[in-house]
Design a protein around this motif. Structure first.
Motif, PDB file in Angstrom:
ATOM      1  N   PHE A 194       4.401  20.103  67.962  1.00  0.00           N
ATOM      2  CA  PHE A 194       5.019  19.854  66.653  1.00  0.00           C
ATOM      3  C   PHE A 194       5.842  18.575  66.741  1.00  0.00           C
ATOM      4  CE2 PHE A 194       8.884  20.127  64.057  1.00  0.00           C
ATOM      5  CZ  PHE A 194       8.378  20.405  62.786  1.00  0.00           C
ATOM      6  N   ILE A 195       5.750  17.741  65.706  1.00  0.00           N
ATOM      7  CA  ILE A 195       6.650  16.595  65.577  1.00  0.00           C
ATOM      8  C   ILE A 195       6.832  16.304  64.097  1.00  0.00           C
ATOM      9  CG2 ILE A 195       4.824  14.832  65.770  1.00  0.00           C
ATOM     10  CD1 ILE A 195       6.955  13.183  67.392  1.00  0.00           C
ATOM     11  N   ASP A 196       8.060  15.928  63.724  1.00  0.00           N
ATOM     12  CA  ASP A 196       8.387  15.731  62.317  1.00  0.00           C
ATOM     13  C   ASP A 196       9.447  14.636  62.218  1.00  0.00           C
ATOM     14  OD1 ASP A 196       8.432  16.650  59.433  1.00  0.00           O
ATOM     15  OD2 ASP A 196      10.523  17.037  59.974  1.00  0.00           O
ATOM     16  N   THR A 197       9.431  13.926  61.113  1.00  0.00           N
ATOM     17  CA  THR A 197      10.381  12.838  60.904  1.00  0.00           C
ATOM     18  C   THR A 197      11.812  13.324  60.703  1.00  0.00           C
ATOM     19  OG1 THR A 197       9.981  12.877  58.522  1.00  0.00           O
ATOM     20  CG2 THR A 197       8.610  11.386  59.855  1.00  0.00           C
ATOM     21  N   GLY A 198      11.972  14.608  60.496  1.00  0.00           N
ATOM     22  CA  GLY A 198      13.276  15.174  60.167  1.00  0.00           C
ATOM     23  C   GLY A 198      13.365  15.640  58.732  1.00  0.00           C
ATOM     24  N   GLU A 199      12.341  15.338  57.945  1.00  0.00           N
ATOM     25  CA  GLU A 199      12.331  15.777  56.547  1.00  0.00           C
ATOM     26  C   GLU A 199      12.090  17.279  56.452  1.00  0.00           C
ATOM     27  OE1 GLU A 199      13.173  13.812  54.115  1.00  0.00           O
ATOM     28  OE2 GLU A 199      13.342  12.090  55.475  1.00  0.00           O
ATOM     29  N   LEU A 200      11.257  17.821  57.328  1.00  0.00           N
ATOM     30  CA  LEU A 200      10.988  19.258  57.325  1.00  0.00           C
ATOM     31  C   LEU A 200      12.062  20.018  58.084  1.00  0.00           C
ATOM     32  CD1 LEU A 200       9.031  21.490  56.479  1.00  0.00           C
ATOM     33  CD2 LEU A 200       7.753  21.086  58.588  1.00  0.00           C
ATOM     34  N   LEU A 201      12.452  19.489  59.247  1.00  0.00           N
ATOM     35  CA  LEU A 201      13.520  20.093  60.049  1.00  0.00           C
ATOM     36  C   LEU A 201      14.173  19.001  60.877  1.00  0.00           C
ATOM     37  CD1 LEU A 201      14.903  22.791  60.927  1.00  0.00           C
ATOM     38  CD2 LEU A 201      13.368  22.751  62.905  1.00  0.00           C
ATOM     39  N   SER A 202      15.473  18.829  60.714  1.00  0.00           N
ATOM     40  CA  SER A 202      16.203  17.802  61.449  1.00  0.00           C
ATOM     41  C   SER A 202      16.867  18.396  62.688  1.00  0.00           C
ATOM     42  CB  SER A 202      17.281  17.165  60.563  1.00  0.00           C
ATOM     43  OG  SER A 202      16.775  16.082  59.833  1.00  0.00           O
ATOM     44  N   GLY A 203      16.797  17.655  63.790  1.00  0.00           N
ATOM     45  CA  GLY A 203      17.544  18.014  64.992  1.00  0.00           C
ATOM     46  C   GLY A 203      17.131  19.315  65.632  1.00  0.00           C
ATOM     47  N   ALA A 204      15.823  19.536  65.814  1.00  0.00           N
ATOM     48  CA  ALA A 204      15.363  20.767  66.458  1.00  0.00           C
ATOM     49  C   ALA A 204      15.952  20.881  67.861  1.00  0.00           C
ATOM     50  CB  ALA A 204      13.843  20.803  66.522  1.00  0.00           C
ATOM     51  N   SER A 205      16.472  22.060  68.185  1.00  0.00           N
ATOM     52  CA  SER A 205      17.105  22.269  69.486  1.00  0.00           C
ATOM     53  C   SER A 205      16.481  23.400  70.280  1.00  0.00           C
ATOM     54  CB  SER A 205      18.600  22.557  69.304  1.00  0.00           C
ATOM     55  OG  SER A 205      18.783  23.678  68.440  1.00  0.00           O
ATOM     56  N   THR A 206      15.622  24.198  69.659  1.00  0.00           N
ATOM     57  CA  THR A 206      15.035  25.333  70.357  1.00  0.00           C
ATOM     58  C   THR A 206      13.670  25.663  69.767  1.00  0.00           C
ATOM     59  OG1 THR A 206      15.407  27.642  71.033  1.00  0.00           O
ATOM     60  CG2 THR A 206      16.146  27.024  68.837  1.00  0.00           C
ATOM     61  N   ALA A 207      12.736  26.044  70.634  1.00  0.00           N
ATOM     62  CA  ALA A 207      11.398  26.459  70.204  1.00  0.00           C
ATOM     63  C   ALA A 207      10.937  27.594  71.103  1.00  0.00           C
ATOM     64  CB  ALA A 207      10.424  25.293  70.275  1.00  0.00           C
ATOM     65  N   VAL A 208      10.457  28.674  70.501  1.00  0.00           N
ATOM     66  CA  VAL A 208      10.010  29.836  71.263  1.00  0.00           C
ATOM     67  C   VAL A 208       8.682  30.319  70.708  1.00  0.00           C
ATOM     68  CG1 VAL A 208      12.331  30.580  71.901  1.00  0.00           C
ATOM     69  CG2 VAL A 208      11.330  31.413  69.785  1.00  0.00           C
ATOM     70  N   ARG A 209       7.841  30.855  71.601  1.00  0.00           N
ATOM     71  CA  ARG A 209       6.547  31.401  71.187  1.00  0.00           C
ATOM     72  C   ARG A 209       6.507  32.897  71.444  1.00  0.00           C
ATOM     73  NH1 ARG A 209       2.104  33.317  73.430  1.00  0.00           N
ATOM     74  NH2 ARG A 209       2.715  32.782  75.556  1.00  0.00           N
ATOM     75  N   TYR A 210       5.993  33.627  70.443  1.00  0.00           N
ATOM     76  CA  TYR A 210       5.703  35.048  70.600  1.00  0.00           C
ATOM     77  C   TYR A 210       4.296  35.277  70.064  1.00  0.00           C
ATOM     78  CZ  TYR A 210       5.764  40.097  69.920  1.00  0.00           C
ATOM     79  OH  TYR A 210       5.450  41.446  69.953  1.00  0.00           O
TER      80      TYR A 210
END
Length: 371
Positions: free
Chosen positions: A325-341
């Motif tokens: 995943f990568i985004d300019t920040g328009e969808l989500l700014s400053g992502a700090s955590t990602a988890v998969r279930y």
């Protein structure tokens, strides 16, 4: 003639300093991702926003039950007043329409949670370890809070405080009272932490708590951020944000000692690390770190977000790195955590009032690997 020669020496010295200064500025911009081009991408579909309290900065998953624990704290408000209480919320990933529910009501004292770690003991007892920042004192301080999870609420069990908790960021539990923490800086005052970042001073550290006392397990790290443990408990992973890499340490389970093993170069500002039962590392990152600093001051300035899946290659010391995943920040700014279930991906951020949830696809987008 002597005065002209001395003048030339000063002129040459001044020119060298200007060139050195320009080089350092350009190097800082490059290392911080200032020249990167962001093209939005998601290795999946059905990305939706799930409303939370502000600041869902970390997420932990109990893979046996499918429950996601979410750490929320309104950091912008607390930077001004230190009055807004944070909380822990639970999201049932088995129910598509479920919404986060507050489960930390037993925590009546000051609570500003950051890093989380879920631990299931051999007897089935479940614990949640939480990094807590305390502001309503003469000097800001920090603690590790240990909760027991009874399936409905978190029962607060213990507060651990120590001078070793200089500026803790993340925690990873390796026992009912045993854990590692990262100190992302060697200083507590904000201006001193900024100096460490801009001068790229490797002063961050990892400490181990054996149930009785703290000991330094690793040091000399550039901004130690997220931390994770391998499924067999024999390796510890540490995210070096300004170093743009993940450090791998061999761990002695009986003593907690760490010895450096290798590194994974990620070319991005890696944040939290979450390790799946299969051994995958899911890493949220800031591809433009200076944009993140601007976003921290002003919510109107977006900060790009990125998620990497890092997979050990079987029978090898190498790792596959995939950009999920990568985004300019328009969808989500400053992502700090990602988890998969299973095939669900959850992404949280430092300041946003929501998390993203999406369905992963089988396609792969490998961006490289590093010994």
């Amino acid at each position: 003639m002597q005065n002209i020669s001395r003048y030339r020496q000063w002129l040459y010295a001044f020119g060298a300093l200007v060139l050195l200064g320009n080089y350092l500025v350009l190097q800082t911009l490059y290392d911080a991702g200032g020249f990167k081009k962001i093209t939005p991408y998601f290795q999946g579909d059905s990305l939706v926003k799930i409303v939370t309290e502000p600041g869902p900065g970390d997420i932990e998953i109990d893979h046996e039950s499918g429950l996601a624990f979410i750490s929320c704290d309104d950091r912008r408000a607390n930077n001004q007043r230190h009055e807004t209480q944070g909380g822990i919320f639970v999201l049932d990933l088995n129910a598509p329409e479920a919404r986060p529910e507050w489960v930390s009501e037993t925590m009546q004292r000051e609570f500003h949670p950051q890093g989380l770690s879920f631990y299931r003991a051999g007897d089935g007892t479940q614990y949640l370890f939480v990094v807590n920042h305390l502001y309503q004192e003469e000097q800001p301080s920090h603690s590790i809070e240990i909760f027991a999870w009874d399936g409905e609420t978190l029962q607060h069990r213990e507060t651990i405080r120590s001078e070793a908790l200089i500026h803790p960021n993340s925690v990873i539990a390796v026992g009912p009272r045993q854990f590692y923490i990262t100190n992302d800086h060697a200083s507590n005052p904000r201006w001193m932490r900024r100096v460490e970042d801009f001068l790229r001073l490797p002063l961050a550290s990892v400490y181990y708590y054996d149930g009785l006392s703290f000991s330094r397990a690793a040091s000399g790290i550039l901004h130690a951020n997220g931390i994770g443990v391998s499924p067999n408990g024999k390796e510890i992973y540490v995210a070096s944000s300004t170093g743009r890499r993940i450090l791998i340490f061999d761990r002695k389970p009986f003593t907690g000692e760490l010895s450096f093993k290798s590194r994974i170069y990620c070319n991005t500002g890696v944040d939290n690390i979450h390790v799946t039962p299969e051994g995958e590392l899911w890493v949220a990152a800031h591809p433009k770190m200076l944009s993140f600093l601007a976003h921290a001051k002003d919510a109107a300035k977006p900060s790009p977000s990125q998620v990497l899946r890092i997979t050990p290659q079987p029978g090898s010391a190498k790792y596959d790195i995939e950009e999920v995943f990568i985004d300019t920040g328009e969808l989500l700014s400053g992502a700090s955590t990602a988890v998969r279930y299973k095939d669900d991906l959850l992404i949280g951020a430092v300041y946003a009032p929501y998390i993203l949830r999406g369905k992963l696809a089988n396609e792969r987008k490998r961006v490289g690997f590093q010994d």
